[in-house]
Design an enzyme around this catalytic site. Structure first.
Site, PDB file in Angstrom:
ATOM      1  N   ASP A 177      -6.129   6.593  26.739  1.00 55.30           N
ATOM      2  CA  ASP A 177      -6.121   5.942  27.539  1.00 55.30           C
ATOM      3  C   ASP A 177      -6.581   4.534  27.236  1.00 55.30           C
ATOM      4  OD1 ASP A 177      -7.198   4.515  30.120  1.00 55.30           O
ATOM      5  OD2 ASP A 177      -8.875   6.439  30.151  1.00 55.30           O
ATOM      6  N   ASN A 211       2.524  -1.292  28.302  1.00 56.42           N
ATOM      7  CA  ASN A 211       3.575  -1.501  29.846  1.00 56.42           C
ATOM      8  C   ASN A 211       2.457  -0.518  30.358  1.00 56.42           C
ATOM      9  OD1 ASN A 211       5.903  -0.980  31.388  1.00 56.42           O
ATOM     10  ND2 ASN A 211       4.969   1.290  30.231  1.00 56.42           N
ATOM     11  N   SER A 230       4.769  -8.474  37.273  1.00 59.44           N
ATOM     12  CA  SER A 230       5.879  -7.410  37.601  1.00 59.44           C
ATOM     13  C   SER A 230       6.169  -8.357  39.209  1.00 59.44           C
ATOM     14  CB  SER A 230       4.804  -6.717  39.242  1.00 59.44           C
ATOM     15  OG  SER A 230       5.583  -6.170  40.316  1.00 59.44           O
ATOM     16  N   TYR A 246      -3.011  -4.088  42.608  1.00 59.56           N
ATOM     17  CA  TYR A 246      -2.526  -4.254  41.998  1.00 59.56           C
ATOM     18  C   TYR A 246      -1.349  -5.414  41.739  1.00 59.56           C
ATOM     19  CZ  TYR A 246       2.271  -2.167  40.169  1.00 59.56           C
ATOM     20  OH  TYR A 246       3.652  -2.480  38.525  1.00 59.56           O
ATOM     21  N   PRO A 254       9.388  -6.983  36.089  1.00 55.42           N
ATOM     22  CA  PRO A 254      10.196  -6.120  36.853  1.00 55.42           C
ATOM     23  C   PRO A 254      10.634  -6.504  38.359  1.00 55.42           C
ATOM     24  CG  PRO A 254       8.787  -4.642  36.274  1.00 55.42           C
ATOM     25  CD  PRO A 254       8.354  -5.863  35.721  1.00 55.42           C
ATOM     26  N   VAL A 297      11.388  -1.412  39.990  1.00 53.26           N
ATOM     27  CA  VAL A 297      12.217  -0.563  39.763  1.00 53.26           C
ATOM     28  C   VAL A 297      12.097   1.093  39.716  1.00 53.26           C
ATOM     29  CG1 VAL A 297      12.588   0.223  36.626  1.00 53.26           C
ATOM     30  CG2 VAL A 297      11.518  -1.809  37.549  1.00 53.26           C
TER      31      VAL A 297
END
Length: 259
Positions: free
Chosen positions: A65, A92, A152, A165, A195, A198
């Site tokens: 974690d 990631n 993102s 987020y 990205p 995805v």
């Protein structure tokens, strides 16, 4: 012809058992880096390691974690014991939806549960700081290192995944820029990749078909995005071909956002 530009390097990919992380791990392995993948589900990690590895080189899976400093320290020590160092880090690991549930993750900002906010920040932001701090000594000792943070395109769009987020991924850009200046004198580059939506396992587990198609049709390259679309950028940033690129946030989203 097989590319071997990462031979002699050791890459740790957090969240490496699925989706983007797994695709990047596979690509860096193909370019001859030794690979460590971490995640929170042992069977998923072991399966991914077996799928990536060839007969002559193993992939080391470690349950961790990344929001827990003790677990991060133990993970990096295991990687050192096996491979001697970690000099490529791909941050990631992130909480999107599946860890706290779609309904809870997409509430309005004034309805959010404080514990859910804290959990997203702990994994998506603090985890990057902990992992980067732990591998820094290896990179500094050899005056060479690569840190790649996954952000993102939702940072530039401002919608789609819940404000906690979006905020966490904006923080990734800040971490990237700050670390670039602190690490640069030691031959370490720090960059981010952003990205779009995805088509990872997480996205496919939820009903994002309509949203995915809308975003694809509004992109400069009008098609869905897949984990392998991120792998080439990560491999380039990991290599000496990108030795003078640092502090950058590269959108790999087919032109979903232009900036």
């Amino acid at each position: 012809m097989q590319c071997e530009r990462l031979e002699g390097h050791v890459a740790l990919i957090t969240g490496g058992g699925r989706g983007i992380g797994k695709a990047i791990a596979r690509r860096l392995y193909s370019e001859k880096a030794d690979i460590v993948i971490c995640g929170t589900t042992e069977d998923v990690l072991k399966k991914a390691a077996e799928e990536i590895a060839s007969e002559d080189r193993e992939v080391l899976p470690i349950v961790c974690d990344v929001s827990d400093s003790g677990q991060v320290k133990a993970m990096v020590e295991k990687a050192r014991q096996r491979f001697g160092k970690v000099d490529i880090l791909v941050n990631n690991a992130a909480i999107m939806l599946r860890h706290i549930g779609y309904e809870r993750a997409t509430k309005h900002f004034y309805e959010l549960d404080e514990a859910d906010w804290d959990r997203v920040m702990d994994v998506n932001v603090k985890g990057m700081w902990l992992c980067s701090s732990e591998v820094f000594s290896d990179m500094r000792a050899q005056n060479w290192g690569r840190i790649i943070n996954i952000s993102s395109d939702t940072v530039f769009i401002g919608r789609g995944n819940g404000i906690q987020y979006i905020t966490s991924k904006a923080a990734v850009v800040g971490i990237t820029r700050g670390l670039a200046f602190e690490a640069g004198p030691y031959g370490i580059t720090v960059n981010a990749i952003s990205p779009g939506l995805v088509q990872s396992e997480t996205v496919q587990e939820h009903d994002f078909k309509e949203m995915s198609e809308v975003l694809a049709n509004s992109s400069a390259i009008p098609r869905l995005e897949y984990p392998d679309d991120l792998a080439g950028a990560a491999a380039w940033l990991s290599s000496d071909d990108a030795a003078f690129v640092t502090g950058q946030n590269i959108s790999v989203s087919g032109g979903l956002s232009l900036h």
